[in-house]
Design an enzyme around this catalytic site. Structure first.
Site, mmCIF file in Angstrom:
data_model
loop_
_atom_site.group_PDB
_atom_site.id
_atom_site.type_symbol
_atom_site.label_atom_id
_atom_site.label_comp_id
_atom_site.label_asym_id
_atom_site.label_seq_id
_atom_site.Cartn_x
_atom_site.Cartn_y
_atom_site.Cartn_z
ATOM 1 N N ASP A 6 64.963 7.603 -75.574
ATOM 2 C CA ASP A 6 66.050 6.771 -75.640
ATOM 3 C C ASP A 6 66.141 6.389 -74.486
ATOM 4 O O ASP A 6 66.104 7.464 -72.407
ATOM 5 C CB ASP A 6 67.149 7.805 -76.268
ATOM 6 C CG ASP A 6 67.078 7.400 -77.621
ATOM 7 O OD1 ASP A 6 66.740 6.165 -78.221
ATOM 8 O OD2 ASP A 6 68.213 7.486 -78.054
ATOM 9 N N HIS A 51 73.930 2.926 -78.175
ATOM 10 C CA HIS A 51 73.808 4.589 -77.343
ATOM 11 C C HIS A 51 75.129 4.876 -77.869
ATOM 12 O O HIS A 51 76.026 4.408 -77.871
ATOM 13 C CB HIS A 51 74.075 3.734 -75.773
ATOM 14 C CG HIS A 51 74.540 4.712 -74.973
ATOM 15 N ND1 HIS A 51 72.887 5.352 -74.590
ATOM 16 C CD2 HIS A 51 74.691 4.350 -73.433
ATOM 17 C CE1 HIS A 51 73.783 6.099 -73.477
ATOM 18 N NE2 HIS A 51 74.893 5.543 -72.491
#
Length: 321
Positions: A13, A133
């Site tokens: 990520d 996110h």
């Protein structure tokens, strides 16, 4: 080559967060530690990240960001998504505004669509997968908008952060476990929404219990053990993940000839330098932490890579599911 027991997507990520995170993520990919990345298109090094993905043929998706930094859309001046300084409200601030009922969902949609288009401008294609996110994509109301945007763009895959074995992990401090428990509850309530829009996700999700200093080869093996026993659990109806997640996901199957699919969320990299990187406000403590390099070193540990081979775990990307 024998059929793998597990098809494992190891997703790095926050690609694009800063040049050092980018370099660490690429090094991790080239060393076999990750197989997929998730791009923050509003981050300072997003353009560099997109170019690196092209150069090294790294499978890439979108890490939709509604909580940190500056928006992508130019049409959000005075938006409910932004605080008085014109930036997103933050991980917990976003949740507070949402709970207050003051978050405008049409503005959420505007920003999500702008981020998908920005991803396409940077990479030349739509994302193969899209997640949120800080897990904003599974929050109430947001998940409906998120699912509609995915459906409209034909983005097939997302993330459902419900981790088997999470509550038996003794290394997590209580405040983190409380937050992860809420993420899990939101994710469970998102399943019906995602399924209704034809969106898919792997059978098993991992990564909450193995972040930062909690990541070690033994802890990764412990987490992956839940994936390795999933087929037995499916056949016996003793599910390691809730039945409505496993049964109603188009990827999953109880056919013993088919591999179980899983995603492991990770955050490798080299720690950000102060004032270099971020999403418009500079890098946060999370990105400046040595935990990022610790994850990189753990994910590329030769004993872990040997374990994947021994257990017939095949690292792949969402496009391979």
């Amino acid at each position: 080559m024998p059929q793998p027991k597990v098809k494992l997507v190891v997703t790095g990520d926050d690609f694009g967060y800063c040049d050092r995170r980018n370099r660490g993520i690429v090094d991790c990919f080239l060393s076999g530690g990750i197989s997929n990345v998730s791009l923050l298109v509003n981050a300072t090094s997003a353009e560099d990240a997109a170019e690196l993905a092209k150069r090294h043929h790294i499978p890439i998706g979108l890490h939709a960001n509604l909580s940190e930094g500056l928006p992508v859309s130019p049409d959000l001046e005075g938006s409910s998504l932004l605080n008085k300084d014109g930036v997103f409200h933050g991980k917990m601030g976003f949740r507070k505004v949402l709970q207050s009922g003051k978050l405008n969902m049409s503005e959420v949609e505007t920003e999500l669509r702008a981020q998908v288009k920005r991803f396409r401008d940077l990479t030349g294609h739509l994302p193969a997968h899209m997640d949120g996110h800080q897990h904003v994509h599974v929050l109430p109301e947001v998940r409906e908008v998120f699912a509609q945007v995915l459906s409209d763009f034909g983005i097939m895959f997302t993330r459902v952060p419900v981790e088997p074995g999470l509550h038996s992990c003794t290394s997590l401090p209580s405040h983190l476990l409380d937050f992860y428990t809420q993420v899990e509850q939101d994710a469970l309530q998102s399943v019906e929404v995602f399924r209704r829009h034809g969106i898919r996700w792997p059978d098993v999700y991992l990564g909450l219990s193995t972040m930062g200093q909690n990541m070690s080869v033994p802890n990764l093996k412990r987490a992956l053990a839940y994936t390795l026993v999933s087929r037995t659990s499916l056949k016996s109806n003793g599910f390691t993940t809730p039945p409505h997640i496993v049964r109603n996901n188009d990827i999953s199957t109880s056919d013993s000839d088919q591999p179980i699919t899983a995603e492991l969320m990770v955050h490798p990299g080299y720690p950000s330098h102060p004032q270099q990187g971020g999403c418009g406000q500079g890098p946060d403590d999370f990105s400046q932490s040595l935990d990022r390099q610790h994850e990189l070193e753990t994910l590329t540990n030769p004993s872990l890579l040997v374990f994947y081979q021994q257990q017939n775990i095949h690292l792949c990307a969402f496009k391979d599911l």
